[in-house]
Every structure is written in structure tokens, then in C-alpha cells.
Design a protein around this motif. Structure first.
Motif, PDB file in Angstrom:
ATOM      1  N   ALA A   9       1.543   4.534  -4.304  1.00  0.00           N
ATOM      2  CA  ALA A   9       1.747   3.091  -4.346  1.00  0.00           C
ATOM      3  C   ALA A   9       1.767   2.641  -5.808  1.00  0.00           C
ATOM      4  O   ALA A   9       0.806   2.854  -6.546  1.00  0.00           O
ATOM      5  CB  ALA A   9       0.628   2.380  -3.585  1.00  0.00           C
ATOM      6  N   ASP A  11       2.314  -0.571  -8.405  1.00  0.00           N
ATOM      7  CA  ASP A  11       2.441  -2.023  -8.558  1.00  0.00           C
ATOM      8  C   ASP A  11       2.358  -2.470 -10.015  1.00  0.00           C
ATOM      9  O   ASP A  11       2.318  -3.659 -10.297  1.00  0.00           O
ATOM     10  CB  ASP A  11       1.383  -2.748  -7.713  1.00  0.00           C
ATOM     11  N   SER A  16      -2.741   1.777 -10.627  1.00  0.00           N
ATOM     12  CA  SER A  16      -1.606   2.447  -9.991  1.00  0.00           C
ATOM     13  C   SER A  16      -0.997   3.458 -10.961  1.00  0.00           C
ATOM     14  O   SER A  16      -0.488   4.492 -10.524  1.00  0.00           O
ATOM     15  CB  SER A  16      -0.560   1.454  -9.473  1.00  0.00           C
ATOM     16  N   THR A  38       7.179   1.066  -4.183  1.00  0.00           N
ATOM     17  CA  THR A  38       6.924  -0.269  -4.725  1.00  0.00           C
ATOM     18  C   THR A  38       7.290  -1.300  -3.677  1.00  0.00           C
ATOM     19  O   THR A  38       8.346  -1.203  -3.047  1.00  0.00           O
ATOM     20  CB  THR A  38       7.771  -0.506  -5.995  1.00  0.00           C
ATOM     21  N   PRO A  94       2.457  -5.599   0.948  1.00  0.00           N
ATOM     22  CA  PRO A  94       2.184  -4.236   0.489  1.00  0.00           C
ATOM     23  C   PRO A  94       1.405  -3.382   1.477  1.00  0.00           C
ATOM     24  O   PRO A  94       1.797  -2.250   1.768  1.00  0.00           O
ATOM     25  CB  PRO A  94       1.397  -4.452  -0.806  1.00  0.00           C
ATOM     26  N   LYS A  95       0.319  -3.895   2.015  1.00  0.00           N
ATOM     27  CA  LYS A  95      -0.518  -3.060   2.876  1.00  0.00           C
ATOM     28  C   LYS A  95       0.217  -2.624   4.137  1.00  0.00           C
ATOM     29  O   LYS A  95       0.154  -1.471   4.537  1.00  0.00           O
ATOM     30  CB  LYS A  95      -1.849  -3.733   3.188  1.00  0.00           C
ATOM     31  N   ILE A  98       3.222  -0.127   3.220  1.00  0.00           N
ATOM     32  CA  ILE A  98       2.765   1.239   2.917  1.00  0.00           C
ATOM     33  C   ILE A  98       2.498   1.999   4.207  1.00  0.00           C
ATOM     34  O   ILE A  98       2.941   3.140   4.382  1.00  0.00           O
ATOM     35  CB  ILE A  98       1.518   1.215   2.008  1.00  0.00           C
ATOM     36  N   ILE A 110      -1.444   9.602   0.911  1.00  0.00           N
ATOM     37  CA  ILE A 110      -1.165   8.375   0.162  1.00  0.00           C
ATOM     38  C   ILE A 110      -2.127   8.343  -1.013  1.00  0.00           C
ATOM     39  O   ILE A 110      -3.336   8.507  -0.832  1.00  0.00           O
ATOM     40  CB  ILE A 110      -1.359   7.115   1.035  1.00  0.00           C
ATOM     41  N   ILE A 112      -3.387   5.844  -4.002  1.00  0.00           N
ATOM     42  CA  ILE A 112      -3.352   4.409  -4.284  1.00  0.00           C
ATOM     43  C   ILE A 112      -4.505   4.045  -5.219  1.00  0.00           C
ATOM     44  O   ILE A 112      -5.568   4.653  -5.165  1.00  0.00           O
ATOM     45  CB  ILE A 112      -3.427   3.609  -2.952  1.00  0.00           C
ATOM     46  N   THR A 128      -5.804  -4.509  -0.228  1.00  0.00           N
ATOM     47  CA  THR A 128      -4.692  -3.654   0.178  1.00  0.00           C
ATOM     48  C   THR A 128      -5.175  -2.228   0.370  1.00  0.00           C
ATOM     49  O   THR A 128      -4.866  -1.574   1.366  1.00  0.00           O
ATOM     50  CB  THR A 128      -3.548  -3.709  -0.852  1.00  0.00           C
ATOM     51  N   THR A 129      -5.958  -1.749  -0.578  1.00  0.00           N
ATOM     52  CA  THR A 129      -6.473  -0.389  -0.505  1.00  0.00           C
ATOM     53  C   THR A 129      -7.348  -0.209   0.733  1.00  0.00           C
ATOM     54  O   THR A 129      -7.219   0.781   1.448  1.00  0.00           O
ATOM     55  CB  THR A 129      -7.246  -0.033  -1.783  1.00  0.00           C
TER      56      THR A 129
END
Length: 144
Positions: A9, A11, A16, A38, A94-95, A98, A110, A112, A128-129
Motif C-alpha cells: 500500500a 500513499d 508507506s 495506490t 483505501p481500506k 486494498i 499485504i 502496509i 486503514t491499517t
């Protein structure tokens, strides 16, 4: 080409960038290919995030996509030629993007950053993470 795929991921945040470097290290060890991922989103002045998947403005789409591609080009310019990679740029949250991409493309790992660069992500550290860790169809490595 290898069967293993690592999604990274991207950003533009420092974390990142660290995730990018860690994913390269793992890809070399595991002979895996990399997907630099992205998500383009639009930030509104009142700090509410209005995702482009809901309200795409074509003139801004080109600007955001060009910026994302330029960032990825500079990052991937230093990659060893023996590492297979591709760049993926999508619009949306984003979340969720992904997770959806990981499911649809049989991603094995993944990678991140612990926090992102968005206003909301800085307020709700790592939202998001945290979502990705809890909903991913595969292992997730969080890089600090």
C-alpha cells in the motif's frame, strides 16, 4: 514469474515508503512479485473524505493519477531488474479497496505502514491499517 504476490500500500507517507523497502526485501527472499497499490481519493476542505468512486471529476482524476504514477516511477526506478512488479492505481476508500483487490487477485501478503498520510488517518491513528489487518484474506505485515 512467481506465484507469490505481495501487495504494498503506497500513499506517499514515510511509513508507506518504509513498507515499500520492506516489501522489496521480502520479495527478494521469497522470489515473489510486487504490486504497488495506490488509492486515489479526494479530500474536501472540511476534512470529510469524499471518495472519487462516488464523485469522479475527470479533470482531477488525471491530476491525481499523474501524481501517483510519478511517485511510483521514482520509487520503482531503483528496483533490481530481477524483481517483477506492477503498479495499480484505483479510486475509492483505501481500506476497502486494498481488501477487495487482495481478494480478487489472490494476494499472499499485504505490506502496509502503521499510519497513513490522510487527515482522518492521522486523527484515528492507523484506521486503514487496523481495518486491513482485521479484514484481509491473507497475512498482513505492518511496518512502523
Amino acid at each position: 514469474m512467481t506465484d507469490k504476490q505481495i501487495l504494498v500500500a503506497i500513499d506517499g507517507s514515510d511509513q508507506s515508503n518504509d513498507a515499500f523497502q520492506e516489501a522489496i526485501r521480502i520479495a527478494k527472499l521469497e522470489n515473489a512479485s510486487l504490486v504497488f497499490f495506490t488509492v486515489i481519493q479526494e479530500i474536501m476542505p472540511n476534512n470529510d473524505e469524499l471518495y472519487l468512486s462516488l464523485n469522479v471529476r475527470p479533470e482531477m482524476d488525471d491530476v491525481y493519477r499523474a501524481l501517483a504514477e510519478k511517485r511510483l516511477e521514482s520509487m520503482t526506478a531503483t528496483l533490481d531488474s530481477d524483481i517483477a512488479f506492477k503498479n495499480e492505481t484505483v479510486h475509492g476508500d483505501p481500506k476497502r479497496s486494498i481488501i477487495e483487490f487482495a481478494k480478487e487477485n489472490n494476494i499472499d501478503l499485504i505490506v502496509i505502514g502503521a499510519t497513513g498520510r490522510g487527515t482522518i488517518e492521522r486523527t484515528l491513528i492507523g484506521s486503514t491499517t487496523a481495518y486491513v489487518v482485521n479484514h484481509a484474506p491473507c497475512n498482513v505485515m505492518v511496518v512502523k
